[in-house]
Design a protein around this motif. Structure first.
Motif, PDB file in Angstrom:
ATOM      1  N   LEU A 160      26.045 -20.558  -8.469  1.00  0.00           N
ATOM      2  CA  LEU A 160      24.749 -20.793  -7.829  1.00  0.00           C
ATOM      3  C   LEU A 160      23.710 -19.755  -8.274  1.00  0.00           C
ATOM      4  CD1 LEU A 160      26.025 -21.409  -4.187  1.00  0.00           C
ATOM      5  CD2 LEU A 160      25.598 -23.123  -5.959  1.00  0.00           C
ATOM      6  N   PHE A 161      22.472 -20.195  -8.319  1.00  0.00           N
ATOM      7  CA  PHE A 161      21.355 -19.271  -8.586  1.00  0.00           C
ATOM      8  C   PHE A 161      20.438 -19.261  -7.357  1.00  0.00           C
ATOM      9  CE2 PHE A 161      17.177 -18.013 -10.140  1.00  0.00           C
ATOM     10  CZ  PHE A 161      17.503 -16.831 -10.805  1.00  0.00           C
ATOM     11  N   GLU A 162      20.264 -18.070  -6.793  1.00  0.00           N
ATOM     12  CA  GLU A 162      19.483 -17.955  -5.544  1.00  0.00           C
ATOM     13  C   GLU A 162      18.174 -17.186  -5.802  1.00  0.00           C
ATOM     14  OE1 GLU A 162      20.666 -16.465  -1.167  1.00  0.00           O
ATOM     15  OE2 GLU A 162      20.270 -14.845  -2.581  1.00  0.00           O
ATOM     16  N   ILE A 163      17.089 -17.705  -5.258  1.00  0.00           N
ATOM     17  CA  ILE A 163      15.816 -16.980  -5.211  1.00  0.00           C
ATOM     18  C   ILE A 163      15.535 -16.654  -3.754  1.00  0.00           C
ATOM     19  CG2 ILE A 163      13.329 -17.098  -5.592  1.00  0.00           C
ATOM     20  CD1 ILE A 163      13.813 -18.855  -7.956  1.00  0.00           C
ATOM     21  N   ALA A 164      15.304 -15.369  -3.475  1.00  0.00           N
ATOM     22  CA  ALA A 164      15.084 -14.932  -2.088  1.00  0.00           C
ATOM     23  C   ALA A 164      13.816 -14.092  -2.002  1.00  0.00           C
ATOM     24  CB  ALA A 164      16.277 -14.123  -1.599  1.00  0.00           C
ATOM     25  N   GLY A 165      13.077 -14.318  -0.932  1.00  0.00           N
ATOM     26  CA  GLY A 165      11.927 -13.472  -0.610  1.00  0.00           C
ATOM     27  C   GLY A 165      12.265 -12.597   0.578  1.00  0.00           C
ATOM     28  N   LEU A 166      12.195 -11.295   0.406  1.00  0.00           N
ATOM     29  CA  LEU A 166      12.652 -10.363   1.435  1.00  0.00           C
ATOM     30  C   LEU A 166      11.551  -9.344   1.765  1.00  0.00           C
ATOM     31  CD1 LEU A 166      16.037  -9.531  -0.311  1.00  0.00           C
ATOM     32  CD2 LEU A 166      15.709 -11.224   1.497  1.00  0.00           C
ATOM     33  N   VAL A 167      11.574  -8.861   2.972  1.00  0.00           N
ATOM     34  CA  VAL A 167      10.765  -7.702   3.368  1.00  0.00           C
ATOM     35  C   VAL A 167      11.725  -6.559   3.613  1.00  0.00           C
ATOM     36  CG1 VAL A 167       9.212  -6.733   5.086  1.00  0.00           C
ATOM     37  CG2 VAL A 167       8.925  -9.107   4.366  1.00  0.00           C
ATOM     38  N   ASP A 168      11.525  -5.454   2.880  1.00  0.00           N
ATOM     39  CA  ASP A 168      12.403  -4.310   3.121  1.00  0.00           C
ATOM     40  C   ASP A 168      11.614  -3.144   3.718  1.00  0.00           C
ATOM     41  OD1 ASP A 168      11.061  -3.005   1.105  1.00  0.00           O
ATOM     42  OD2 ASP A 168      12.702  -3.037  -0.334  1.00  0.00           O
ATOM     43  N   TRP A 169      12.348  -2.302   4.372  1.00  0.00           N
ATOM     44  CA  TRP A 169      11.755  -1.141   5.065  1.00  0.00           C
ATOM     45  C   TRP A 169      12.497   0.097   4.594  1.00  0.00           C
ATOM     46  CZ3 TRP A 169      12.683   0.447  10.820  1.00  0.00           C
ATOM     47  CH2 TRP A 169      11.878   1.559  11.130  1.00  0.00           C
ATOM     48  N   LEU A 219      17.944  11.100  -0.991  1.00  0.00           N
ATOM     49  CA  LEU A 219      18.530   9.843  -0.535  1.00  0.00           C
ATOM     50  C   LEU A 219      17.538   9.134   0.362  1.00  0.00           C
ATOM     51  CD1 LEU A 219      22.217  10.833   0.295  1.00  0.00           C
ATOM     52  CD2 LEU A 219      21.495   9.159  -1.413  1.00  0.00           C
ATOM     53  N   SER A 220      17.449   7.808   0.197  1.00  0.00           N
ATOM     54  CA  SER A 220      16.490   7.039   0.991  1.00  0.00           C
ATOM     55  C   SER A 220      17.149   5.749   1.467  1.00  0.00           C
ATOM     56  CB  SER A 220      15.247   6.741   0.155  1.00  0.00           C
ATOM     57  OG  SER A 220      14.325   5.982   0.911  1.00  0.00           O
ATOM     58  N   PRO A 221      17.488   5.611   2.767  1.00  0.00           N
ATOM     59  CA  PRO A 221      18.086   4.379   3.285  1.00  0.00           C
ATOM     60  C   PRO A 221      17.041   3.280   3.425  1.00  0.00           C
ATOM     61  CG  PRO A 221      17.780   5.949   5.046  1.00  0.00           C
ATOM     62  CD  PRO A 221      17.388   6.656   3.784  1.00  0.00           C
ATOM     63  N   LEU A 222      17.510   2.039   3.468  1.00  0.00           N
ATOM     64  CA  LEU A 222      16.595   0.915   3.641  1.00  0.00           C
ATOM     65  C   LEU A 222      17.318  -0.224   4.347  1.00  0.00           C
ATOM     66  CD1 LEU A 222      17.304  -1.562   1.386  1.00  0.00           C
ATOM     67  CD2 LEU A 222      16.544   0.237  -0.161  1.00  0.00           C
ATOM     68  N   ILE A 223      16.549  -1.117   4.976  1.00  0.00           N
ATOM     69  CA  ILE A 223      17.060  -2.353   5.550  1.00  0.00           C
ATOM     70  C   ILE A 223      16.157  -3.474   5.072  1.00  0.00           C
ATOM     71  CG2 ILE A 223      18.111  -1.262   7.565  1.00  0.00           C
ATOM     72  CD1 ILE A 223      15.696  -2.068   9.190  1.00  0.00           C
ATOM     73  N   PHE A 224      16.702  -4.732   5.081  1.00  0.00           N
ATOM     74  CA  PHE A 224      15.899  -5.838   4.587  1.00  0.00           C
ATOM     75  C   PHE A 224      16.289  -7.118   5.294  1.00  0.00           C
ATOM     76  CE2 PHE A 224      19.577  -5.517   1.778  1.00  0.00           C
ATOM     77  CZ  PHE A 224      20.057  -6.823   1.735  1.00  0.00           C
ATOM     78  N   ALA A 225      15.396  -8.088   5.250  1.00  0.00           N
ATOM     79  CA  ALA A 225      15.649  -9.423   5.796  1.00  0.00           C
ATOM     80  C   ALA A 225      14.665 -10.380   5.160  1.00  0.00           C
ATOM     81  CB  ALA A 225      15.499  -9.428   7.312  1.00  0.00           C
ATOM     82  N   GLY A 226      15.042 -11.681   5.105  1.00  0.00           N
ATOM     83  CA  GLY A 226      14.139 -12.652   4.507  1.00  0.00           C
ATOM     84  C   GLY A 226      14.734 -14.035   4.499  1.00  0.00           C
ATOM     85  N   ILE A 227      14.353 -14.824   3.514  1.00  0.00           N
ATOM     86  CA  ILE A 227      14.826 -16.194   3.366  1.00  0.00           C
ATOM     87  C   ILE A 227      15.079 -16.461   1.891  1.00  0.00           C
ATOM     88  CG2 ILE A 227      12.496 -17.166   3.179  1.00  0.00           C
ATOM     89  CD1 ILE A 227      13.551 -19.633   4.698  1.00  0.00           C
ATOM     90  N   GLY A 241       0.832  -1.209   0.000  1.00  0.00           N
ATOM     91  CA  GLY A 241       0.000   0.000   0.000  1.00  0.00           C
ATOM     92  C   GLY A 241       0.858   1.247   0.000  1.00  0.00           C
ATOM     93  N   GLU A 242       0.516   2.177   0.888  1.00  0.00           N
ATOM     94  CA  GLU A 242       1.239   3.446   0.982  1.00  0.00           C
ATOM     95  C   GLU A 242       2.302   3.399   2.073  1.00  0.00           C
ATOM     96  OE1 GLU A 242       0.824   6.051  -1.043  1.00  0.00           O
ATOM     97  OE2 GLU A 242      -0.606   4.847  -2.169  1.00  0.00           O
ATOM     98  N   SER A 243       2.507   2.249   2.693  1.00  0.00           N
ATOM     99  CA  SER A 243       3.473   2.136   3.783  1.00  0.00           C
ATOM    100  C   SER A 243       4.891   2.083   3.229  1.00  0.00           C
ATOM    101  CB  SER A 243       3.185   0.882   4.603  1.00  0.00           C
ATOM    102  OG  SER A 243       3.633  -0.273   3.926  1.00  0.00           O
ATOM    103  N   PRO A 244       5.907   2.270   4.073  1.00  0.00           N
ATOM    104  CA  PRO A 244       7.295   2.186   3.603  1.00  0.00           C
ATOM    105  C   PRO A 244       7.789   0.746   3.460  1.00  0.00           C
ATOM    106  CG  PRO A 244       7.238   2.756   5.926  1.00  0.00           C
ATOM    107  CD  PRO A 244       5.812   2.755   5.457  1.00  0.00           C
ATOM    108  N   PHE A 245       6.951  -0.234   3.783  1.00  0.00           N
ATOM    109  CA  PHE A 245       7.350  -1.626   3.687  1.00  0.00           C
ATOM    110  C   PHE A 245       6.995  -2.191   2.308  1.00  0.00           C
ATOM    111  CE2 PHE A 245       6.802  -0.890   8.215  1.00  0.00           C
ATOM    112  CZ  PHE A 245       7.940  -1.482   8.744  1.00  0.00           C
ATOM    113  N   GLY A 246       7.782  -3.204   1.909  1.00  0.00           N
ATOM    114  CA  GLY A 246       7.502  -3.848   0.636  1.00  0.00           C
ATOM    115  C   GLY A 246       8.044  -5.268   0.618  1.00  0.00           C
ATOM    116  N   LEU A 247       7.475  -6.084  -0.255  1.00  0.00           N
ATOM    117  CA  LEU A 247       7.947  -7.449  -0.465  1.00  0.00           C
ATOM    118  C   LEU A 247       8.873  -7.448  -1.678  1.00  0.00           C
ATOM    119  CD1 LEU A 247       7.876 -10.523   0.010  1.00  0.00           C
ATOM    120  CD2 LEU A 247       5.869 -10.594  -1.503  1.00  0.00           C
ATOM    121  N   ARG A 248      10.071  -8.016  -1.468  1.00  0.00           N
ATOM    122  CA  ARG A 248      11.055  -8.034  -2.541  1.00  0.00           C
ATOM    123  C   ARG A 248      11.342  -9.485  -2.937  1.00  0.00           C
ATOM    124  NH1 ARG A 248      16.106  -4.380  -1.345  1.00  0.00           N
ATOM    125  NH2 ARG A 248      17.331  -6.257  -1.111  1.00  0.00           N
TER     126      ARG A 248
END
Length: 572
Positions: A102-111, A130-138, A64-71
């Motif tokens: 190696l070929f990696e597929i990752a699902g991440l949530v970034d902020w 400038l816009s900083p971000l952090i992310f984490a996932g699997i 939506g309009e939040s700063p979070f997203g699925l990557r």
């Protein structure tokens, strides 16, 4: 096969992204790594001494309009290593080497917590930032490393069996994006993989199975929004930041138009086509009296708000524009002119400005109300005629009543009386009460009349107590002219009285009378002119008052004043 399936998934995802508010990315970078062959427990080499390469594509789906997203990232990693440069001679002698692709597929949530800063809070316009971000996932990596065990056999068969499996990792990291345009950004990114596998280099049991491999990514990433933010009116300000998304406007006014250029948006501007200050809601005030021109009846001349912005020189509450006496205090009802005696005639037109009078007498008193001022009235206490200097002349023969011996009979004689006429005896015909062609004039035989105590409950021509005989004649004349039903009834009545129709009626035939109590005859009722046989014995004496109409055949008829109902009886 796995690589082909992955490629198809990404092609589908990029096609979908082009239709939605999704951004894609391309990254390039280096891969520090550490495992069973490279850099583990040796002082001569480190994770940065032999960097691998990486290239990848990504999609970001905003929440939506939040700063979070699925990557969703797909990355190709390539790194290798050997033991030739190690300080430990046993490692050099062992001489293992590997190459991993190696070929990696990752699902991440970034902020991206400052993402909204790319749009100005006040105007909604894009700005570089400038816009900083952090992310984490699997993530999961596919591929089988190529290993040279240099002739070793211990644990090699187990490693060969397990090296080709799915390798899971937990990516975490941070980055920095710089938005060059609304849809394109460049940035740097650093990500670390906490791994749950020791087979990224293809070696575990043959070396050190107690520790898992790890690797990281550091590099550049370019971002591109597939779908341009919606800007319905095309004014350069996206709809979600545009306060007037369907009308082109100005960046400084959050996308809203300002036709008159006064700095106030048209939708908040009471006068959108005429420039004015903010404190007057965008309307001009030409004369500076605090009242905007659209509300100012005199926009070019200062005045008070209570007088719609117009001046009032004499202070009488009537603006000069409408004041017929602008320099003399007056009253509103007199258009600002004075009326000293309060008779409704302004002093300038009042012949008697200090004494209340009438309009007919130019503001002078007229005690008897005959239109002749008292000062010119020979009979100031009796209503009279102007032609007779205010004195009455009832019979209109030109001789005032006070000098007329016969004031009710007109005569052009010295005393106002006509010569005595020769007496003649007029014999009226007797009324036939049972053979008339009109049933109103036929009195029933051997029938008991209905006794009425009150009249007016079902009127025929309505209450006429306020009329004299001539007035009632005029009332019937109007009814005859305007109502078909009344016309047919009255014509029939007059034929029953010996006339040709109501057209023969004259006002002298009508007179006021009072009927005797208990009179019995045919009494009319309702507007349909119905008749019943009745005796009139009313509680109120005035219910016996009536108008008599003289008949040509002796069959006079009466109309009761209380209700206007007809009454015919024989015994006069």
């Amino acid at each position: 096969m796995n690589r082909l399936l992955t490629l198809l998934i990404f092609l589908f995802a990029f096609t979908f992204a082009a239709q939605a508010q999704i951004s894609g990315s391309l990254k390039l970078g280096v891969v520090p790594h550490e495992g069973d062959v490279w850099t583990r427990s040796d002082d001569n080499v480190g994770a940065l001494d032999n960097l691998g390469q990486a290239i990848g594509l990504g999609l970001r789906i905003p929440f939506g309009e939040s700063p979070f997203g699925l990557r969703i990232d797909g990355t190709y990693f390539s790194f290798d290593g050997d033991e030739l440069g190690f300080a430990r001679q046993d490692r050099v002698n062992r001489g293992f080497s590997f190459e991993s692709n190696l070929f990696e597929i990752a699902g991440l949530v970034d902020w991206e917590f400052l993402r909204k800063r790319r749009y100005d809070k006040e105007t909604g316009a894009f700005k570089r930032t400038l816009s900083p971000l952090i992310f984490a996932g699997i993530g999961g990596a596919f591929g089988t490393p190529e290993v040279d065990f240099n002739g070793a056999t211990l644990g090699v068969s187990e490693d060969n069996d397990n090296a080709s499996g799915l390798k899971l990792a937990l990516p975490v990291g941070a980055g920095l994006k710089y938005y060059i345009t609304e849809r394109f950004a460049l940035g740097a990114e650093l990500g670390y993989r906490w791994t749950v596998s020791d087979y990224y280099d293809g070696i575990s049991e043959a070396a050190d199975p107690t520790q898992n491999d790890w690797f990281a990514f550091g590099g550049l990433r370019g971002w591109y929004d597939f779908k341009k933010p919606k800007d319905t009116d095309g004014d350069g300000i996206i709809d979600k930041k545009d306060e007037c998304p369907e009308v082109p406007g100005l960046e400084a006014l959050a996308g809203c138009p300002d036709r008159d250029g006064d700095g106030i948006t048209d939708k908040k501007d009471r006068c959108p086509d005429a420039a004015g200050p903010m404190d007057l809601k965008g309307c001009p005030d030409t004369d500076g009296d605090g009242l905007v021109d659209v509300d100012d009846k005199c926009p070019d001349t200062p005045g008070g708000a209570a007088l719609q912005g117009c001046p009032d020189t004499d202070g009488d509450g009537v603006i000069d524009l409408e004041d017929l006496c602008p320099n003399t205090p007056g009253i509103k009802s007199m258009s600002g002119c004075p009326d000293g005696d309060g008779d409704g005639i302004v002093d300038a037109e009042d012949a008697c400005p200090e004494v209340a009078g009438t309009v007919m007498t130019n503001g002078c008193p007229d005690g008897d109300g005959d239109g002749v001022a008292d000062s010119e009235d020979d009979c100031p206490k009796v209503k009279g005629l102007k032609t007779a200097k205010g004195c009455p002349d009832t019979d209109g023969d030109g001789i005032v009543d006070s000098k007329d011996s016969c004031p009710t009979v007109a005569a052009k004689t010295s005393n106002g009386c006509p010569p005595a006429p020769k007496r003649t005896v007029v014999t009226r015909p007797a009324c036939n009460c049972s053979g008339n062609t009109n049933m109103v004039f036929n009195i029933p035989v051997n029938q008991t009349p209905r006794v009425l105590k009150r009249l007016g409950t079902n009127p025929e021509f309505g209450n006429s107590h306020s009329l004299d005989a001539r007035g009632f004649y005029n009332k019937l004349k109007t009814a005859h002219a305007t109502s078909k039903r009344d016309r047919e009834f009255l014509d029939g009545i007059f034929r029953g009285m010996g006339y040709s129709s109501f057209a023969d009626a004259q006002d002298y035939m009508f007179s006021s009378v009072t009927l005797p109590r208990g009179v019995t005859g045919n009494l009319g009722y309702s507007k349909a002119h119905k008749t019943l046989y009745a005796t009139i014995d009313p509680t109120l004496p005035r219910d016996l008052e009536a108008f008599r109409i003289q008949a040509a055949n002796g069959c006079d008829i009466h109309f009761m004043k209380t209700c206007g109902n007809h009454m015919f009886f024989c015994n006069y």
